[in-house]
Enzyme design. Structure first.
Site, PDB file in Angstrom:
ATOM      1  N   HIS A 256     -24.303 -14.406 -32.036  1.00  0.00           N
ATOM      2  CA  HIS A 256     -25.554 -14.017 -31.359  1.00  0.00           C
ATOM      3  C   HIS A 256     -25.370 -14.104 -29.862  1.00  0.00           C
ATOM      4  O   HIS A 256     -24.683 -15.011 -29.376  1.00  0.00           O
ATOM      5  CB  HIS A 256     -26.712 -14.924 -31.799  1.00  0.00           C
ATOM      6  CG  HIS A 256     -28.047 -14.324 -31.537  1.00  0.00           C
ATOM      7  ND1 HIS A 256     -28.662 -14.413 -30.316  1.00  0.00           N
ATOM      8  CD2 HIS A 256     -28.855 -13.594 -32.332  1.00  0.00           C
ATOM      9  CE1 HIS A 256     -29.811 -13.761 -30.372  1.00  0.00           C
ATOM     10  NE2 HIS A 256     -29.961 -13.254 -31.586  1.00  0.00           N
ATOM     11  N   ASP A 307     -29.778 -11.771 -39.660  1.00  0.00           N
ATOM     12  CA  ASP A 307     -29.406 -10.694 -40.585  1.00  0.00           C
ATOM     13  C   ASP A 307     -28.582 -11.173 -41.783  1.00  0.00           C
ATOM     14  O   ASP A 307     -28.509 -10.462 -42.780  1.00  0.00           O
ATOM     15  CB  ASP A 307     -28.599  -9.618 -39.833  1.00  0.00           C
ATOM     16  CG  ASP A 307     -29.486  -8.760 -38.950  1.00  0.00           C
ATOM     17  OD1 ASP A 307     -30.621  -8.467 -39.364  1.00  0.00           O
ATOM     18  OD2 ASP A 307     -29.054  -8.394 -37.842  1.00  0.00           O
TER      19      ASP A 307
END
Ligand SMILES: CC(=O)SCCNC(=O)CCNC(=O)[C@H](O)C(C)(C)COP(=O)(O)OP(=O)(O)OC[C@H]1O[C@@H](n2cnc3c(N)ncnc32)[C@H](O)[C@@H]1OP(=O)(O)O
Ligand SMILES: O=C([O-])CC(=O)C(=O)O
Length: 371
Positions: A256, A307
């Protein structure tokens, strides 16, 4: 001029909508953990749009508006029928949301009242669009929305033609809460850039859908499912991951830009995946996901993002992989539209600079002299 590649670490707007501070995510000052455990998607939508949680009558009014706006017109349904059956659902969604503006006589109006109504309308219609396209490509009739079911349950009802169990509707509702907003992620930034030119809300949301579609952003959830299917069983995981990492390939659903110590949404999705797997009695994708997490964390120090476990959660809900990113959009539209409203409140054109690194001082050459 300084160039933060990918604008890393650059603060581009001030916002009161959501924050990520020291790895803690909040919506309008409420911690995501509390909202995920106690709230509903409709409450979170109200919160993101209005800055406060709704009271009972405000919530009832929002639910009624969502129900009222949920049906789509026969013209739009006809368009959906005509698109190629193998078109990616994100391409269809992007196109239909763009088309919606042409059927709104007030689309060019920039009043707050109209934009607020459009935010609700888009949020209400996206589930109807996604489920209609899913059914049409399977050769089935679309199912009209049913008032009173609630946002998440209505989606599953329109998708499957039967009302979902409480467990399924609750799981989807929680996933939608976790995806609703996320500070200045790429699709939200894109929506704000479009709005910054004083373009209309439909254009901003079309921009955002196109941006979310990419596999480095929302499109990763579909890719996670593809990875789980490609690996296929527990015995093959270690070799697969080692090979990918050795080839410097990315493992979808990990890493991320902002969270370096883990995405606070992932633990909720991991637990949901565990619970759904146990209830269904098929733990393969959950077990595979936990082993992949173990390995990628150990070998590369990367943690799962939102996700990663959403893939197995949606799979356990019986949803096909290419609908995962549209489901992300169906939730994130609330955040996008809240950001559009905020951008308009204090608008200034968003126009950064580029540092030119190409050749200089060139002279025009007649075409016959060019090689
Ligand atoms: C809802 C969301 O949008 S969440 C993100 C969804 N996207 C994904 O899951 C796709 C996979 N992840 C990634 O591609 C990245 O981690 C991103 C795009 C999310 C963040 O990217 P950035 O902040 O630009 O990090 P960047 O790509 O520079 O990665 C830094 C290092 O970690 C590595 N890395 C980052 N993510 C991964 C990954 N998923 N798998 C393997 N290696 C990775 C990079 O290769 C790089 O390694 P290096 O320093 O040896 O070259
Ligand atoms: O913030 C980001 O860069 C991506 C993300 O996790 C999201 O949009 O939910």
């Amino acid at each position: 001029m300084s160039t933060g590649k990918g604008l890393e670490g650059i603060v581009a707007v001030e916002s009161e909508i959501s924050s990520i501070i020291d790895g803690v995510l909040t919506y309008r000052g409420y911690q995501i953990d509390e909202l995920a455990e106690q709230s509903t998607f409709e409450e979170v939508a109200y919160l993101l749009w209005n800055g406060k949680l709704p009271n009972e009558s405000q919530l009832a009014e929002l639910k009624e508006l969502l129900d009222q706006h949920a049906p789509i017109t026969p013209t739009l349904l006809k368009q959906l029928e005509e698109y190629p059956k193998d078109a990616h659902p994100m391409a269809v969604l992007r196109t239909i949301v763009s088309a919606l503006s042409m059927y709104d006589p007030d689309a060019e109006q920039q009043t707050l009242a109209h934009n607020r109504e459009t935010a609700i309308k888009l949020t209400a219609q996206i589930p109807t669009i996604i489920t209609a396209l899913a059914r049409l490509r399977a050769g089935k009739e679309p199912v009209a929305p049913k008032a009173g079911l609630g946002f998440a349950a209505n989606f599953l009802y329109m998708l499957n033609g039967e009302e979902p169990t409480f467990v399924a509707a609750h799981a989807l509702d929680k996933a939608l809460i976790l995806h609703a907003d996320h500070e200045l992620n790429a699709s939200t930034f894109a929506a704000r850039v479009t709005t910054g030119t004083l373009s209309d809300m439909y254009s901003a949301i079309t921009t955002a859908i196109g941006t979310l579609k990419g596999p480095l952003h929302g499109g990763a959830n579909e890719q996670v499912m593809a990875t789980l299917r490609e690996i296929g069983n527990l015995d093959k995981i270690d070799a697969y991951i080692e090979n990918k990492l050795a080839n410097k390939e990315k493992i979808m659903g990990f890493g991320h830009r902002v969270y370096k110590n883990g995405d606070p949404r992932a633990k909720h999705l991991r637990e949901m995946s565990r619970q759904l797997a146990a209830q269904i009695g098929d733990t393969l994708y959950y077990d595979m996901s936990t082993r992949i997490e173990e390995l990628v964390t150990q070998k590369k120090g990367l943690k799962p993002n939102v996700d990663f476990y959403s893939a197995s959660v949606y799979n356990y809900l019986g949803i096909s992989g290419d609908l995962f990113t549209p489901i992300f959009a169906m939730s994130r539209v609330v955040g996008w539209t809240a950001h559009v409203l905020e951008q308009l409140e204090h608008n200034r054109l968003i126009r950064p600079r580029a540092e030119y690194i190409g050749p200089m001082g060139r002279r025009y050459e007649a075409i016959e002299h060019r090689r």
